[in-house]
Scaffold this motif. Structure first.
Motif, PDB file in Angstrom:
ATOM      1  N   MET A 121       0.820  -1.208   0.000  1.00 46.45           N
ATOM      2  CA  MET A 121       0.000   0.000   0.000  1.00 46.45           C
ATOM      3  C   MET A 121       0.857   1.262   0.000  1.00 46.45           C
ATOM      4  O   MET A 121       2.034   1.229   0.379  1.00 46.45           O
ATOM      5  N   LEU A 122       0.228   2.351  -0.426  1.00 46.47           N
ATOM      6  CA  LEU A 122       0.895   3.652  -0.383  1.00 46.47           C
ATOM      7  C   LEU A 122      -0.123   4.746  -0.104  1.00 46.47           C
ATOM      8  O   LEU A 122      -1.244   4.713  -0.625  1.00 46.47           O
ATOM      9  N   HIS A 123       0.268   5.697   0.738  1.00 44.05           N
ATOM     10  CA  HIS A 123      -0.488   6.929   0.935  1.00 44.05           C
ATOM     11  C   HIS A 123       0.537   8.033   1.181  1.00 44.05           C
ATOM     12  O   HIS A 123       1.721   7.756   1.405  1.00 44.05           O
ATOM     13  N   VAL A 124       0.110   9.277   1.124  1.00 47.87           N
ATOM     14  CA  VAL A 124       1.059  10.392   1.191  1.00 47.87           C
ATOM     15  C   VAL A 124       1.893  10.402   2.474  1.00 47.87           C
ATOM     16  O   VAL A 124       3.112  10.574   2.406  1.00 47.87           O
ATOM     17  N   PRO A 125       1.309  10.230   3.668  1.00 52.12           N
ATOM     18  CA  PRO A 125       2.157  10.227   4.867  1.00 52.12           C
ATOM     19  C   PRO A 125       3.229   9.130   4.835  1.00 52.12           C
ATOM     20  O   PRO A 125       4.366   9.356   5.293  1.00 52.12           O
ATOM     21  N   LEU A 126       2.901   7.950   4.305  1.00 49.20           N
ATOM     22  CA  LEU A 126       3.896   6.883   4.193  1.00 49.20           C
ATOM     23  C   LEU A 126       4.968   7.257   3.178  1.00 49.20           C
ATOM     24  O   LEU A 126       6.169   7.056   3.419  1.00 49.20           O
ATOM     25  N   TYR A 127       4.567   7.805   2.054  1.00 50.45           N
ATOM     26  CA  TYR A 127       5.509   8.253   1.032  1.00 50.45           C
ATOM     27  C   TYR A 127       6.401   9.362   1.596  1.00 50.45           C
ATOM     28  O   TYR A 127       7.610   9.415   1.343  1.00 50.45           O
ATOM     29  N   ALA A 128       5.814  10.244   2.415  1.00 48.18           N
ATOM     30  CA  ALA A 128       6.579  11.341   3.010  1.00 48.18           C
ATOM     31  C   ALA A 128       7.610  10.819   4.011  1.00 48.18           C
ATOM     32  O   ALA A 128       8.726  11.355   4.103  1.00 48.18           O
ATOM     33  N   MET A 151       2.575  16.126  -4.346  1.00 50.29           N
ATOM     34  CA  MET A 151       1.850  16.392  -3.098  1.00 50.29           C
ATOM     35  C   MET A 151       2.683  15.948  -1.902  1.00 50.29           C
ATOM     36  O   MET A 151       2.711  16.619  -0.855  1.00 50.29           O
ATOM     37  N   THR A 152       3.399  14.842  -2.075  1.00 53.18           N
ATOM     38  CA  THR A 152       4.203  14.296  -0.984  1.00 53.18           C
ATOM     39  C   THR A 152       5.345  15.217  -0.595  1.00 53.18           C
ATOM     40  O   THR A 152       5.575  15.466   0.597  1.00 53.18           O
ATOM     41  N   ILE A 153       6.080  15.744  -1.567  1.00 57.02           N
ATOM     42  CA  ILE A 153       7.220  16.602  -1.228  1.00 57.02           C
ATOM     43  C   ILE A 153       6.738  17.920  -0.623  1.00 57.02           C
ATOM     44  O   ILE A 153       7.392  18.493   0.263  1.00 57.02           O
ATOM     45  N   LEU A 154       5.580  18.392  -1.033  1.00 57.10           N
ATOM     46  CA  LEU A 154       5.041  19.617  -0.432  1.00 57.10           C
ATOM     47  C   LEU A 154       4.567  19.361   1.000  1.00 57.10           C
ATOM     48  O   LEU A 154       4.730  20.215   1.878  1.00 57.10           O
ATOM     49  N   PHE A 155       4.016  18.179   1.238  1.00 63.41           N
ATOM     50  CA  PHE A 155       3.638  17.787   2.595  1.00 63.41           C
ATOM     51  C   PHE A 155       4.879  17.643   3.468  1.00 63.41           C
ATOM     52  O   PHE A 155       4.904  18.082   4.620  1.00 63.41           O
ATOM     53  N   ASP A 156       5.931  17.051   2.916  1.00 59.68           N
ATOM     54  CA  ASP A 156       7.188  16.905   3.657  1.00 59.68           C
ATOM     55  C   ASP A 156       7.730  18.266   4.078  1.00 59.68           C
ATOM     56  O   ASP A 156       8.171  18.445   5.219  1.00 59.68           O
ATOM     57  N   HIS A 157       7.687  19.236   3.185  1.00 57.87           N
ATOM     58  CA  HIS A 157       8.228  20.554   3.517  1.00 57.87           C
ATOM     59  C   HIS A 157       7.316  21.333   4.457  1.00 57.87           C
ATOM     60  O   HIS A 157       7.778  22.209   5.176  1.00 57.87           O
ATOM     61  N   GLU A 176      -5.885  18.800  -3.716  1.00 60.53           N
ATOM     62  CA  GLU A 176      -6.863  18.494  -2.676  1.00 60.53           C
ATOM     63  C   GLU A 176      -7.107  16.987  -2.542  1.00 60.53           C
ATOM     64  O   GLU A 176      -7.548  16.337  -3.488  1.00 60.53           O
ATOM     65  N   PHE A 177      -6.827  16.439  -1.372  1.00 58.87           N
ATOM     66  CA  PHE A 177      -7.123  15.034  -1.108  1.00 58.87           C
ATOM     67  C   PHE A 177      -8.626  14.780  -1.188  1.00 58.87           C
ATOM     68  O   PHE A 177      -9.073  13.679  -1.529  1.00 58.87           O
ATOM     69  N   PHE A 208      -5.185  15.012  10.326  1.00 61.46           N
ATOM     70  CA  PHE A 208      -5.887  15.836   9.351  1.00 61.46           C
ATOM     71  C   PHE A 208      -7.254  15.254   9.053  1.00 61.46           C
ATOM     72  O   PHE A 208      -7.409  14.033   8.930  1.00 61.46           O
ATOM     73  N   HIS A 209      -8.258  16.137   8.912  1.00 62.68           N
ATOM     74  CA  HIS A 209      -9.499  15.726   8.279  1.00 62.68           C
ATOM     75  C   HIS A 209      -9.262  15.693   6.771  1.00 62.68           C
ATOM     76  O   HIS A 209      -8.301  16.278   6.267  1.00 62.68           O
ATOM     77  N   ILE A 210     -10.132  15.010   6.046  1.00 63.51           N
ATOM     78  CA  ILE A 210      -9.970  14.874   4.598  1.00 63.51           C
ATOM     79  C   ILE A 210      -9.830  16.239   3.930  1.00 63.51           C
ATOM     80  O   ILE A 210      -8.940  16.462   3.108  1.00 63.51           O
ATOM     81  N   HIS A 211     -10.705  17.188   4.285  1.00 65.10           N
ATOM     82  CA  HIS A 211     -10.695  18.492   3.629  1.00 65.10           C
ATOM     83  C   HIS A 211      -9.471  19.329   4.013  1.00 65.10           C
ATOM     84  O   HIS A 211      -9.155  20.311   3.329  1.00 65.10           O
ATOM     85  N   GLU A 212      -8.789  18.951   5.086  1.00 60.79           N
ATOM     86  CA  GLU A 212      -7.621  19.712   5.535  1.00 60.79           C
ATOM     87  C   GLU A 212      -6.334  19.280   4.839  1.00 60.79           C
ATOM     88  O   GLU A 212      -5.336  20.001   4.891  1.00 60.79           O
ATOM     89  N   PHE A 213      -6.355  18.096   4.204  1.00 61.17           N
ATOM     90  CA  PHE A 213      -5.145  17.590   3.563  1.00 61.17           C
ATOM     91  C   PHE A 213      -5.046  18.209   2.174  1.00 61.17           C
ATOM     92  O   PHE A 213      -5.611  17.708   1.200  1.00 61.17           O
ATOM     93  N   SER A 214      -4.309  19.314   2.092  1.00 60.32           N
ATOM     94  CA  SER A 214      -4.324  20.152   0.895  1.00 60.32           C
ATOM     95  C   SER A 214      -2.947  20.727   0.614  1.00 60.32           C
ATOM     96  O   SER A 214      -2.325  21.321   1.502  1.00 60.32           O
TER      97      SER A 214
END
Length: 280
Positions: A121-128, A151-157, A176-177, A208-214
């Motif tokens: 499996m993969l999701h952004v927090p795991l990728y980050a 999206m992952t590298i922007l979340f990381d930063h 937007e997630f 994060f709520h779904i709408h907050e993951f942006s």
């Protein structure tokens, strides 16, 4: 018959989740999220094998996964490459040629459950989490990322604003997630109770709520120089997603194309990426 079964399966999953959510919302949330994150494509093919094998660096332990890394050595700055959903490092072969001509030091890795890396499996927090390992270890000056990699590298930063990365390039990346979840709900036709349970699980597990993951939120205080590419006819991720990120990212530049598709392997795109990295 196979196509009929494949078309019906999402509806079967959706009905199962609807029933499950009435008796055990937490389990419905976990099952729903696991289905969403399960990777079905992106492993190394015979066509890709020779190219990738020639650049293998190491199999690195990150969390519970063994992640395959690659290196194309050069004497100039280090560039980290991040692929997208159900892809692998091979997708960068055209850009790598351009970067090698300019003698950049190139590092890449297959995300969890992709290429030669382990996992399902993969999701952004795991990728980050995986990305943070490579940024810490190899200290790249620049990052170039495609699709969910962007999206992952922007979340990381967003999580690590102190990062020494100087420039970030995203290609066909989402903002937007919420859009992913809406599409997922429409495909499986699960009800609002399932979606609410998934939202609660996301909040509890990742904060994060779904709408907050942006990505728009992630870049609001990003001081890095950014270059965003997106094609107006992208069928996977609407170009309006990159427009929204650009509007919230001070110091970013947006390049919109028409007819290049989601992957954007073209020479003209790669030349602009290299020029951006070489600019002072």
């Amino acid at each position: 018959m196979k196509k009929v079964i494949q078309k019906a399966m999402p509806l079967v999953y959706g009905k199962y989740l609807n029933v499950l959510a009435t008796v055990n919302p937490r389990k419905a949330a976990k099952v729903g999220f696991d289905i969403f994150c399960t990777i079905r494509k992106g492993r190394v093919t015979e066509l890709q094998k020779e190219y990738l094998d020639s650049a293998k660096l190491a199999k690195e332990k990150v969390g519970e996964q063994h992640i395959q890394s690659y290196r194309w050595p050069g004497s100039k700055e280090t560039v980290l490459l991040m692929h997208g959903w159900e892809s692998n490092t091979y997708r960068w072969r055209n850009l790598i040629k351009f970067l090698q001509e300019k003698d950049f030091n190139i590092i890449a890795f297959d995300a969890p459950a992709h290429g030669y890396s382990t996992g399902k499996m993969l999701h952004v927090p795991l990728y980050a989490e995986t990305t943070r390992h490579f940024i810490t270890k190899y200290q790249p000056d620049y990052v170039v990322a495609h699709s969910i990699g962007g999206m992952t590298i922007l979340f990381d930063h967003y999580q690590h604003p102190e990062s020494k990365v100087k420039k970030i390039v995203t290609v066909g990346s989402p903002c937007e997630f919420q859009q992913f979840i809406n599409h997922y709900q429409a495909l499986l036709k699960f009800n609002a109770k399932v979606k609410a349970a998934m939202d609660q699980r996301l909040k509890q597990e990742f904060g994060f709520h779904i709408h907050e993951f942006s990505s728009a939120k992630f870049v609001s205080n990003n001081t890095k120089k950014g270059l965003l590419f997106h094609d107006k006819l992208d069928l996977q991720v609407p170009h309006t997603e990159s427009i929204r990120v650009h509007e919230h990212w001070h110091g970013s530049k947006l390049v919109l194309t028409e007819g290049l598709g989601h992957s954007m392997h073209q020479d003209g795109v790669n030349e602009q990426i290299v020029n951006f990295l070489e600019e002072g």
